[in-house]
Design an enzyme around this catalytic site. Structure first.
Site, PDB file in Angstrom:
ATOM      1  CG  ASN A   9      -1.525   1.383   1.454  1.00 43.07           C
ATOM      2  OD1 ASN A   9      -1.941   1.717   0.240  1.00 43.07           O
ATOM      3  ND2 ASN A   9      -2.195   1.424   2.254  1.00 43.07           N
ATOM      4  CE  LYS A  11      -0.190   2.970   5.438  1.00 37.22           C
ATOM      5  NZ  LYS A  11       0.285   3.333   6.479  1.00 37.22           N
ATOM      6  CG  HIS A  96      -6.481   1.469   5.746  1.00 43.01           C
ATOM      7  ND1 HIS A  96      -5.164   2.448   6.553  1.00 43.01           N
ATOM      8  CD2 HIS A  96      -4.102   0.648   5.925  1.00 43.01           C
ATOM      9  CE1 HIS A  96      -3.558   1.978   7.003  1.00 43.01           C
ATOM     10  NE2 HIS A  96      -3.622   1.483   6.171  1.00 43.01           N
ATOM     11  CD  GLU A  98      -2.559   5.352   7.119  1.00 42.68           C
ATOM     12  OE1 GLU A  98      -1.407   5.188   7.474  1.00 42.68           O
ATOM     13  OE2 GLU A  98      -2.756   5.438   5.304  1.00 42.68           O
ATOM     14  CD  GLU A 168      -5.130  -1.096   8.615  1.00 45.67           C
ATOM     15  OE1 GLU A 168      -4.221  -0.889   8.413  1.00 45.67           O
ATOM     16  OE2 GLU A 168      -6.096  -0.565   9.026  1.00 45.67           O
ATOM     17  N   GLY A 174       2.597   2.898  10.736  1.00 46.07           N
ATOM     18  CA  GLY A 174       3.519   3.622  10.989  1.00 46.07           C
ATOM     19  C   GLY A 174       4.404   4.149  12.181  1.00 46.07           C
ATOM     20  CB  SER A 213       5.089  -1.536  11.436  1.00 42.47           C
ATOM     21  OG  SER A 213       4.979  -0.382  11.911  1.00 42.47           O
TER      22      SER A 213
END
Length: 252
Positions: A9, A11, A96, A98, A168, A174, A213
């Protein structure tokens, strides 16, 4: 036996010349992998054509990072499942963390995107996971159960291999932090049980991949777990050497 999936991904990264170089290096890096696994690249919308053109005829498949729930209409800035298929995508990521956390996507919105994508024949990676505070409060399984049940209950599934769940843990994305393989496996096993309650025995075909990660130095131990079927990779996917390294370990 479930086929491993390694998905990168990207992003909000990669201009066209950067996407070209990265894709070319990944293509050459994975060319000699003999094991049968799914390798996905999920670039930004602006370089779907670049990446899609380069990977045509290779073992790599194209995914989008997001999708809208209508096929056409007055929805400025959105991209429909039909448009993604037309652009060469086989897959899309939905929900996701985010998008849930930064952009406020609810379980209801995730569900609408899932329905629209499956109805149009687009395969999906559905993301679920808990925040650090939710984990510390012992709510991990409850949060994941709620997200999975909201996303999948009542769906009529024709191809279970075309639905992947990505666990996730939000606190590990991150941040450099990581769930241990055992922590990840615990949640993956719970998701397997939840999907089994929804779909019955057919859900054993459904893959559950880990996204938090993931790096070359932890992917092997993750894949040794019974219910971890691959990885959704963020930062390590922006470097050809690290992404290819992860793919090669999965392909051993």
């Amino acid at each position: 036996m479930r086929k491993y999936m390694i998905a990168g991904n990207w992003k909000m990264n990669m201009l066209r010349h950067e996407a070209t170089e990265l894709t070319q290096n990944i293509i050459s890096g994975v060319a000699d992998i003999k094991h049968d696994l799914d390798i996905l690249l999920a670039p930004p919308f602006t370089v779907l054509d670049v990446v899609g053109g380069l990977i045509e005829g290779t073992k790599i498949k194209l995914s989008a990072q997001n999708v809208f729930w209508e096929d056409r209409g007055a929805f400025t800035g959105e991209v429909s499942p039909a448009m993604l298929l037309d652009a060469g995508c086989e897959w899309t990521i939905i929900g996701h963390s985010e998008r849930r956390g930064i952009l406020g996507e609810s379980d209801e919105i995730v569900r609408k995107k899932i329905n629209a994508s499956l109805n149009d024949g687009l395969k999906i990676i559905v993301c679920v996971g808990e925040t650090l505070s939710e984990r510390e409060e012992g709510k991990t399984i409850d949060i994941v159960r709620s997200q999975v049940e909201s996303a999948l209950t009542g769906l009529e599934i024709k191809d279970y291999s075309g639905i992947v769940i990505a666990y996730e843990p939000v606190w590990a994305i991150g941040t450099g932090k990581n769930a241990t393989p055992e922590q990840a496996e615990e949640v993956h096993a719970a998701i397997r049980e939840i999907t089994g309650n929804i779909f019955g025995q057919d859900s054993e075909i459904m893959r559950i991949i880990y996204g938090g990660s993931v790096k070359v130095d932890n992917i092997k131990k993750l894949l040794e777990m019974d219910n971890i079927d691959g990885a959704l990779i963020g930062g390590a996917g922006l470097n050809a050497e690290s992404f290819v390294g992860i793919v090669k370990i999965a392909g051993e």
